[in-house]
Motif scaffolding. Structure first.
Motif, PDB file in Angstrom:
ATOM      1  N   PRO A  17       0.812  -1.222   0.000  1.00  0.00           N
ATOM      2  CA  PRO A  17       0.000   0.000   0.000  1.00  0.00           C
ATOM      3  C   PRO A  17       0.851   1.281   0.000  1.00  0.00           C
ATOM      4  O   PRO A  17       0.473   2.294  -0.594  1.00  0.00           O
ATOM      5  CB  PRO A  17      -0.832  -0.100   1.279  1.00  0.00           C
ATOM      6  CG  PRO A  17      -0.851  -1.544   1.608  1.00  0.00           C
ATOM      7  CD  PRO A  17       0.466  -2.093   1.131  1.00  0.00           C
ATOM      8  N   GLN A  18       2.003   1.233   0.642  1.00  0.00           N
ATOM      9  CA  GLN A  18       2.890   2.400   0.661  1.00  0.00           C
ATOM     10  C   GLN A  18       3.517   2.628  -0.709  1.00  0.00           C
ATOM     11  O   GLN A  18       3.651   3.768  -1.152  1.00  0.00           O
ATOM     12  CB  GLN A  18       3.957   2.238   1.739  1.00  0.00           C
ATOM     13  CG  GLN A  18       3.383   2.281   3.126  1.00  0.00           C
ATOM     14  CD  GLN A  18       4.356   1.825   4.188  1.00  0.00           C
ATOM     15  OE1 GLN A  18       5.248   1.024   3.939  1.00  0.00           O
ATOM     16  NE2 GLN A  18       4.172   2.351   5.393  1.00  0.00           N
ATOM     17  N   PHE A  19       3.903   1.551  -1.386  1.00  0.00           N
ATOM     18  CA  PHE A  19       4.431   1.688  -2.735  1.00  0.00           C
ATOM     19  C   PHE A  19       3.382   2.331  -3.636  1.00  0.00           C
ATOM     20  O   PHE A  19       3.693   3.239  -4.413  1.00  0.00           O
ATOM     21  CB  PHE A  19       4.846   0.321  -3.293  1.00  0.00           C
ATOM     22  CG  PHE A  19       5.394   0.390  -4.692  1.00  0.00           C
ATOM     23  CD1 PHE A  19       6.728   0.691  -4.917  1.00  0.00           C
ATOM     24  CD2 PHE A  19       4.575   0.163  -5.786  1.00  0.00           C
ATOM     25  CE1 PHE A  19       7.240   0.764  -6.210  1.00  0.00           C
ATOM     26  CE2 PHE A  19       5.069   0.230  -7.073  1.00  0.00           C
ATOM     27  CZ  PHE A  19       6.407   0.538  -7.290  1.00  0.00           C
ATOM     28  N   SER A  20       2.145   1.870  -3.506  1.00  0.00           N
ATOM     29  CA  SER A  20       1.057   2.440  -4.315  1.00  0.00           C
ATOM     30  C   SER A  20       0.886   3.932  -4.042  1.00  0.00           C
ATOM     31  O   SER A  20       0.679   4.722  -4.976  1.00  0.00           O
ATOM     32  CB  SER A  20      -0.253   1.703  -4.039  1.00  0.00           C
ATOM     33  OG  SER A  20      -0.150   0.357  -4.448  1.00  0.00           O
ATOM     34  N   LEU A  21       0.978   4.326  -2.781  1.00  0.00           N
ATOM     35  CA  LEU A  21       0.876   5.751  -2.458  1.00  0.00           C
ATOM     36  C   LEU A  21       2.031   6.543  -3.071  1.00  0.00           C
ATOM     37  O   LEU A  21       1.817   7.653  -3.579  1.00  0.00           O
ATOM     38  CB  LEU A  21       0.832   5.963  -0.945  1.00  0.00           C
ATOM     39  CG  LEU A  21      -0.466   5.582  -0.246  1.00  0.00           C
ATOM     40  CD1 LEU A  21      -0.341   5.763   1.256  1.00  0.00           C
ATOM     41  CD2 LEU A  21      -1.646   6.365  -0.797  1.00  0.00           C
ATOM     42  N   LEU A  22       3.236   5.989  -3.032  1.00  0.00           N
ATOM     43  CA  LEU A  22       4.370   6.669  -3.656  1.00  0.00           C
ATOM     44  C   LEU A  22       4.113   6.890  -5.148  1.00  0.00           C
ATOM     45  O   LEU A  22       4.379   7.969  -5.684  1.00  0.00           O
ATOM     46  CB  LEU A  22       5.659   5.870  -3.458  1.00  0.00           C
ATOM     47  CG  LEU A  22       6.228   5.821  -2.045  1.00  0.00           C
ATOM     48  CD1 LEU A  22       7.387   4.815  -1.973  1.00  0.00           C
ATOM     49  CD2 LEU A  22       6.668   7.197  -1.575  1.00  0.00           C
ATOM     50  N   ALA A  26       3.657  10.549  -6.842  1.00  0.00           N
ATOM     51  CA  ALA A  26       4.545  10.918  -7.950  1.00  0.00           C
ATOM     52  C   ALA A  26       3.732  11.386  -9.153  1.00  0.00           C
ATOM     53  O   ALA A  26       4.089  12.348  -9.829  1.00  0.00           O
ATOM     54  CB  ALA A  26       5.437   9.739  -8.332  1.00  0.00           C
ATOM     55  N   GLU A  27       2.618  10.729  -9.386  1.00  0.00           N
ATOM     56  CA  GLU A  27       1.775  11.058 -10.543  1.00  0.00           C
ATOM     57  C   GLU A  27       0.990  12.353 -10.349  1.00  0.00           C
ATOM     58  O   GLU A  27       0.849  13.129 -11.290  1.00  0.00           O
ATOM     59  CB  GLU A  27       0.814   9.898 -10.813  1.00  0.00           C
ATOM     60  CG  GLU A  27      -0.067  10.116 -12.027  1.00  0.00           C
ATOM     61  CD  GLU A  27      -0.979   8.933 -12.294  1.00  0.00           C
ATOM     62  OE1 GLU A  27      -1.951   9.120 -13.048  1.00  0.00           O
ATOM     63  OE2 GLU A  27      -0.739   7.829 -11.761  1.00  0.00           O
ATOM     64  N   TRP A  28       0.468  12.580  -9.149  1.00  0.00           N
ATOM     65  CA  TRP A  28      -0.476  13.680  -8.938  1.00  0.00           C
ATOM     66  C   TRP A  28       0.069  14.854  -8.120  1.00  0.00           C
ATOM     67  O   TRP A  28      -0.656  15.815  -7.875  1.00  0.00           O
ATOM     68  CB  TRP A  28      -1.740  13.162  -8.266  1.00  0.00           C
ATOM     69  CG  TRP A  28      -2.519  12.218  -9.122  1.00  0.00           C
ATOM     70  CD1 TRP A  28      -2.719  12.297 -10.472  1.00  0.00           C
ATOM     71  CD2 TRP A  28      -3.221  11.060  -8.689  1.00  0.00           C
ATOM     72  NE1 TRP A  28      -3.497  11.259 -10.893  1.00  0.00           N
ATOM     73  CE2 TRP A  28      -3.829  10.479  -9.821  1.00  0.00           C
ATOM     74  CE3 TRP A  28      -3.399  10.463  -7.445  1.00  0.00           C
ATOM     75  CZ2 TRP A  28      -4.600   9.330  -9.755  1.00  0.00           C
ATOM     76  CZ3 TRP A  28      -4.169   9.323  -7.391  1.00  0.00           C
ATOM     77  CH2 TRP A  28      -4.761   8.767  -8.528  1.00  0.00           C
ATOM     78  N   ARG A  39      -8.761   9.704  -4.431  1.00  0.00           N
ATOM     79  CA  ARG A  39      -8.262   9.042  -5.644  1.00  0.00           C
ATOM     80  C   ARG A  39      -7.786   7.617  -5.388  1.00  0.00           C
ATOM     81  O   ARG A  39      -7.899   6.760  -6.255  1.00  0.00           O
ATOM     82  CB  ARG A  39      -7.138   9.858  -6.264  1.00  0.00           C
ATOM     83  CG  ARG A  39      -7.647  11.151  -6.866  1.00  0.00           C
ATOM     84  CD  ARG A  39      -6.553  11.852  -7.614  1.00  0.00           C
ATOM     85  NE  ARG A  39      -7.038  13.117  -8.148  1.00  0.00           N
ATOM     86  CZ  ARG A  39      -6.450  13.751  -9.133  1.00  0.00           C
ATOM     87  NH1 ARG A  39      -5.351  13.264  -9.679  1.00  0.00           N
ATOM     88  NH2 ARG A  39      -6.937  14.886  -9.573  1.00  0.00           N
ATOM     89  N   SER A  40      -7.273   7.356  -4.207  1.00  0.00           N
ATOM     90  CA  SER A  40      -6.794   6.010  -3.884  1.00  0.00           C
ATOM     91  C   SER A  40      -7.869   5.163  -3.215  1.00  0.00           C
ATOM     92  O   SER A  40      -7.649   3.983  -2.950  1.00  0.00           O
ATOM     93  CB  SER A  40      -5.563   6.080  -2.987  1.00  0.00           C
ATOM     94  OG  SER A  40      -5.895   6.626  -1.728  1.00  0.00           O
ATOM     95  N   ARG A  41      -8.996   5.785  -2.901  1.00  0.00           N
ATOM     96  CA  ARG A  41     -10.115   5.129  -2.222  1.00  0.00           C
ATOM     97  C   ARG A  41      -9.719   4.566  -0.861  1.00  0.00           C
ATOM     98  O   ARG A  41     -10.121   3.484  -0.466  1.00  0.00           O
ATOM     99  CB  ARG A  41     -10.723   4.053  -3.106  1.00  0.00           C
ATOM    100  CG  ARG A  41     -11.431   4.644  -4.322  1.00  0.00           C
ATOM    101  CD  ARG A  41     -12.014   3.612  -5.213  1.00  0.00           C
ATOM    102  NE  ARG A  41     -12.849   4.109  -6.268  1.00  0.00           N
ATOM    103  CZ  ARG A  41     -12.470   4.889  -7.275  1.00  0.00           C
ATOM    104  NH1 ARG A  41     -11.237   5.324  -7.328  1.00  0.00           N
ATOM    105  NH2 ARG A  41     -13.311   5.248  -8.213  1.00  0.00           N
ATOM    106  N   LEU A  83      13.713   6.056  -4.073  1.00  0.00           N
ATOM    107  CA  LEU A  83      13.162   4.812  -3.535  1.00  0.00           C
ATOM    108  C   LEU A  83      12.169   4.205  -4.523  1.00  0.00           C
ATOM    109  O   LEU A  83      12.205   3.004  -4.792  1.00  0.00           O
ATOM    110  CB  LEU A  83      12.466   5.072  -2.192  1.00  0.00           C
ATOM    111  CG  LEU A  83      11.650   3.910  -1.629  1.00  0.00           C
ATOM    112  CD1 LEU A  83      12.559   2.738  -1.269  1.00  0.00           C
ATOM    113  CD2 LEU A  83      10.824   4.364  -0.450  1.00  0.00           C
ATOM    114  N   LEU A  84      11.303   5.030  -5.048  1.00  0.00           N
ATOM    115  CA  LEU A  84      10.300   4.546  -6.000  1.00  0.00           C
ATOM    116  C   LEU A  84      10.978   3.910  -7.215  1.00  0.00           C
ATOM    117  O   LEU A  84      10.594   2.828  -7.659  1.00  0.00           O
ATOM    118  CB  LEU A  84       9.397   5.704  -6.427  1.00  0.00           C
ATOM    119  CG  LEU A  84       8.257   5.378  -7.379  1.00  0.00           C
ATOM    120  CD1 LEU A  84       7.347   4.305  -6.805  1.00  0.00           C
ATOM    121  CD2 LEU A  84       7.466   6.646  -7.682  1.00  0.00           C
TER     122      LEU A  84
END
Length: 122
Positions: A17-22, A26-28, A39-41, A83-84
């Protein structure tokens, strides 16, 4: 399935879940917590629980409050971006492992279900 991703990301000090947030930040970026949650629900407590370590480690920065005095835009730090980039190959490897474990047809079924849920939630 999450364990496959968490195991791959463990050497980087993050979980799936943390990777997804990164990725989303990065995108937004710059993005407020409330917008990131929408956006991530993620509900507020889940978002805070997954975001806090990223901020503490210096991978995500909170900007100065916006004109309303409350919103603090989030963005990746140089370290967070690095890191990403480093963890991306581990994520790709985990995806390959998950696809192999489930089979292509099952992965396609899961992706279709996820798309359908996203459309219903919108």
């Amino acid at each position: 399935m999450t364990a496959i991703y968490d195991d791959a990301l463990r050497p980087f000090g993050i979980v799936a879940p943390q990777f997804s947030l990164l990725v989303l930040i990065a995108e937004w970026a710059p993005i407020s917590r409330s917008e990131l949650g929408r956006r991530s629900r993620h509900d507020r407590s889940t978002l805070t629980r997954n975001l806090r370590p990223l901020i503490v480690q210096g991978w995500v920065a909170e900007g100065t409050p916006a004109g309303d005095g409350r919103s603090r835009p989030l963005s990746l730090t140089v370290e967070g971006d690095a890191l990403l980039r480093r963890a991306a190959s581990a994520w790709s490897s985990a995806q390959s492992h998950a696809t192999h474990a489930l089979g292509n047809e099952s992965v396609d079924d899961l992706m279709n279900i996820a798309r359908e849920l996203a459309l219903r939630a919108a």
